[in-house]
Design a protein around this motif. Structure first.
Motif, PDB file in Angstrom:
ATOM      1  N   ASP A 180       0.843  -1.194   0.000  1.00 29.12           N
ATOM      2  CA  ASP A 180       0.000   0.000   0.000  1.00 29.12           C
ATOM      3  C   ASP A 180       0.879   1.245   0.000  1.00 29.12           C
ATOM      4  OD1 ASP A 180       0.922   0.298   2.653  1.00 29.12           O
ATOM      5  OD2 ASP A 180      -0.818  -0.768   3.448  1.00 29.12           O
ATOM      6  N   THR A 215      -5.870   2.909 -12.912  1.00 31.63           N
ATOM      7  CA  THR A 215      -5.546   2.420 -11.576  1.00 31.63           C
ATOM      8  C   THR A 215      -5.927   3.443 -10.523  1.00 31.63           C
ATOM      9  OG1 THR A 215      -3.696   1.084 -12.415  1.00 31.63           O
ATOM     10  CG2 THR A 215      -3.693   1.607 -10.075  1.00 31.63           C
ATOM     11  N   GLN A 219      -8.915   2.464  -8.018  1.00 30.74           N
ATOM     12  CA  GLN A 219      -8.604   2.248  -6.609  1.00 30.74           C
ATOM     13  C   GLN A 219      -9.188   3.340  -5.721  1.00 30.74           C
ATOM     14  OE1 GLN A 219      -4.382   1.580  -6.048  1.00 30.74           O
ATOM     15  NE2 GLN A 219      -4.500  -0.477  -6.923  1.00 30.74           N
ATOM     16  N   GLN A 307      -2.195  -1.460  -3.337  1.00 28.81           N
ATOM     17  CA  GLN A 307      -3.278  -0.479  -3.204  1.00 28.81           C
ATOM     18  C   GLN A 307      -2.619   0.882  -3.032  1.00 28.81           C
ATOM     19  OE1 GLN A 307      -6.077  -2.667  -4.286  1.00 28.81           O
ATOM     20  NE2 GLN A 307      -6.816  -0.782  -3.336  1.00 28.81           N
ATOM     21  N   ASP A 311      -8.734   2.238  -1.216  1.00 25.27           N
ATOM     22  CA  ASP A 311      -9.063   0.931  -0.636  1.00 25.27           C
ATOM     23  C   ASP A 311      -9.819   0.009  -1.586  1.00 25.27           C
ATOM     24  OD1 ASP A 311      -7.933   1.776   1.782  1.00 25.27           O
ATOM     25  OD2 ASP A 311      -9.825   2.663   2.449  1.00 25.27           O
ATOM     26  N   THR A 312     -10.175   0.485  -2.761  1.00 26.31           N
ATOM     27  CA  THR A 312     -10.955  -0.326  -3.692  1.00 26.31           C
ATOM     28  C   THR A 312     -10.035  -1.179  -4.554  1.00 26.31           C
ATOM     29  OG1 THR A 312     -12.642   1.411  -3.808  1.00 26.31           O
ATOM     30  CG2 THR A 312     -12.678  -0.293  -5.528  1.00 26.31           C
ATOM     31  N   PRO A 313     -10.126  -2.507  -4.463  1.00 26.77           N
ATOM     32  CA  PRO A 313      -9.289  -3.351  -5.329  1.00 26.77           C
ATOM     33  C   PRO A 313      -9.638  -3.101  -6.794  1.00 26.77           C
ATOM     34  CG  PRO A 313     -10.237  -4.644  -3.544  1.00 26.77           C
ATOM     35  CD  PRO A 313     -10.945  -3.320  -3.548  1.00 26.77           C
ATOM     36  N   ASP A 388     -11.150  -8.560  -9.822  1.00 24.12           N
ATOM     37  CA  ASP A 388     -11.032  -7.123  -9.592  1.00 24.12           C
ATOM     38  C   ASP A 388     -10.608  -6.375 -10.855  1.00 24.12           C
ATOM     39  OD1 ASP A 388     -11.587  -7.469  -6.834  1.00 24.12           O
ATOM     40  OD2 ASP A 388      -9.492  -7.973  -6.460  1.00 24.12           O
TER      41      ASP A 388
END
Length: 441
Positions: A180, A215, A219, A307, A311-313, A388
């Motif tokens: 992350d 991305t 994300q 990430q 927090d969204t895959p 995802d």
């Protein structure tokens, strides 16, 4: 889907399509991101020897890179397996234009182009061919294929693979890749990036820029589609692009001023303009695996996408599919195409495509690939993220709609140190207006 102005748009699209193939990519460069450019290459056609007395089916694709021989192996295997049909294959860097100009029976079409070709009436509905081949669209493929191959009036493609944004890292610079943003900050401090010029990551000015901003938006949980056009002029989209800007100019996780393809070139230490910069991680495509492995050897690691922005895959992806021209009406040809699909989607045959470095999306083949992760390292990792995956939305003329974002918005974000939200929002409004116009043509 818009069907008006289809004939006029066909000519425009023929000029704007990216050329396919070339170099080491192992795929055709007309996929969603630029995929490293791609030089024009000579057409490679299969011999017509052995076609006499058989029903001939013409097939064109853009696999002029490293994966071309693997598709040829499937085609040649089919031709040798029976004596009724003959697939005459042409591999050409300009395969989309030639498909429309030369009346090919079958083509490879990218997942994000199906919606436009479907709207233009260029593709044949193929449910009957599935039935003849003994295949089930609903049961034999990963569910994500239903988001781009199936429409209200039927199914318009046979899904071949899904290629996803792939996370590479240099084991000599990071034993455990960050998961992350906070861990990327920690890696920056460990590398002492501002003094050593070794950064956690490089952001692509060109090459994979489309996947890079997808991305960030994905994300961040952004909703960036409204009806039949992309919608960029929202506060949440602006926030996501500003996160990209801050990654470079506030948190210094990537060097400033990287040139064309330098997100990859600095990873493999082959940058011309930024030879003093190195990066520990690279986000690119599976087509980069072979050359990266040749250069980094055992230091090359492959992992799942961190990430970075939220927090969204979300992992941007694209796909290749087989499709059939709407002009094919001869029953013998249709029977031959169905026979080819029945042959190609035998798992032991489809494994030839996995051997090319691609990730087949046929479920029975996927199970065989998963059983040998060391033999298929990129596919094995990418299979973990298929649930995802984010493909460009299945709306009319989508590739033209995103061009302004790819070029103007992205370069503004990457090349403007003191970028303001007002400046960015102005360009996001332009992108939305242009996309809206394109969707209404």
């Amino acid at each position: 889907m818009k069907k008006t102005a289809a004939l006029l748009l066909a000519g425009v699209m023929a000029l704007s399509l990216t050329a396919c193939g070339g170099g080491d990519k192992g795929t055709d460069s007309a996929a969603a991101p630029d995929q490293g450019g791609g030089a024009q290459t000579e057409a490679k056609g299969g011999s017509s020897a052995g076609a006499e007395g058989k029903t001939k089916i013409t097939f064109i694709n853009g696999f002029t890179g490293g994966d071309g021989p693997y598709m040829s192996k499937i085609v040649d295997g089919f031709n040798e397996s029976q004596d009724q049909y003959f697939i005459e294959q042409l591999q050409d860097s300009d395969h989309y234009t030639k498909f429309k100009a030369d009346n090919f029976d079958m083509l490879i079409i990218h997942a994000d182009w199906i919606s436009t070709y479907h709207a233009m009436g260029l593709l044949r509905e193929v449910s009957d061919l599935y039935e003849k081949a003994g295949l089930s669209f609903e049961n034999d493929w990963h569910p994500i294929t239903q988001t781009y191959a199936k429409y209200e009036d039927g199914v318009f493609a046979f899904p071949l693979d899904l290629y996803a944004e792939t996370f590479y890292y240099n084991k000599a610079l990071t034993d455990t890749p960050p998961k992350d943003y906070a861990e990327m900050i920690a890696l920056r401090d460990k590398l002492d990036s501002e003094n050593t010029r070794v950064y956690p990551i490089g952001l692509p000015l060109t090459g994979d820029e489309q996947w890079a901003w997808m991305t960030a938006l994905g994300q961040s949980g952004c909703n960036w589609v409204e009806g039949e056009h992309i919608k960029m002029d929202t506060e949440e989209v602006c926030d996501a692009f500003m996160k990209v800007h801050d990654l470079i100019y506030t948190d210094h996780l990537s060097a400033e001023g990287l040139g064309d393809q330098d997100h990859y070139n600095t990873f493999v230490n082959e940058s011309t303009d930024n030879s003093n910069v190195k990066v520990a991680m690279c986000l690119s495509g599976p087509w980069k695996y072979v050359t990266a492995k040749e250069i980094l050897g055992d230091n090359l690691g492959i992992g799942t996408l961190p990430q970075i922005y939220g927090d969204t895959p979300c992992v941007p992806a694209g796909g290749h599919t087989f499709a059939v021209s709407a002009d094919v009406t001869e029953q013998a040809k249709l029977d031959g195409i169905a026979a080819f699909m029945q042959y190609a989607y035998q798992p032991d045959v489809m494994l030839n495509w996995a051997d090319s470095g691609q990730a087949p999306i046929h479920l029975a083949t996927m199970e065989k690939v998963k059983a040998e992760p060391e033999k298929y390292p990129v596919a094995a990792v990418n299979y973990e993220i298929f649930d995802d995956a984010m493909i460009l939305p299945a709306i009319y003329n989508i590739r033209e709609q995103v061009k302004y974002v790819n070029k103007n918005v992205w370069s503004l974000v990457l090349q403007t140190p003191d970028l303001t939200r007002d400046q960015l929002m102005e360009e996001l409004k332009n992108a939305t207006e242009i996309a809206t116009e394109l969707s209404e043509q």
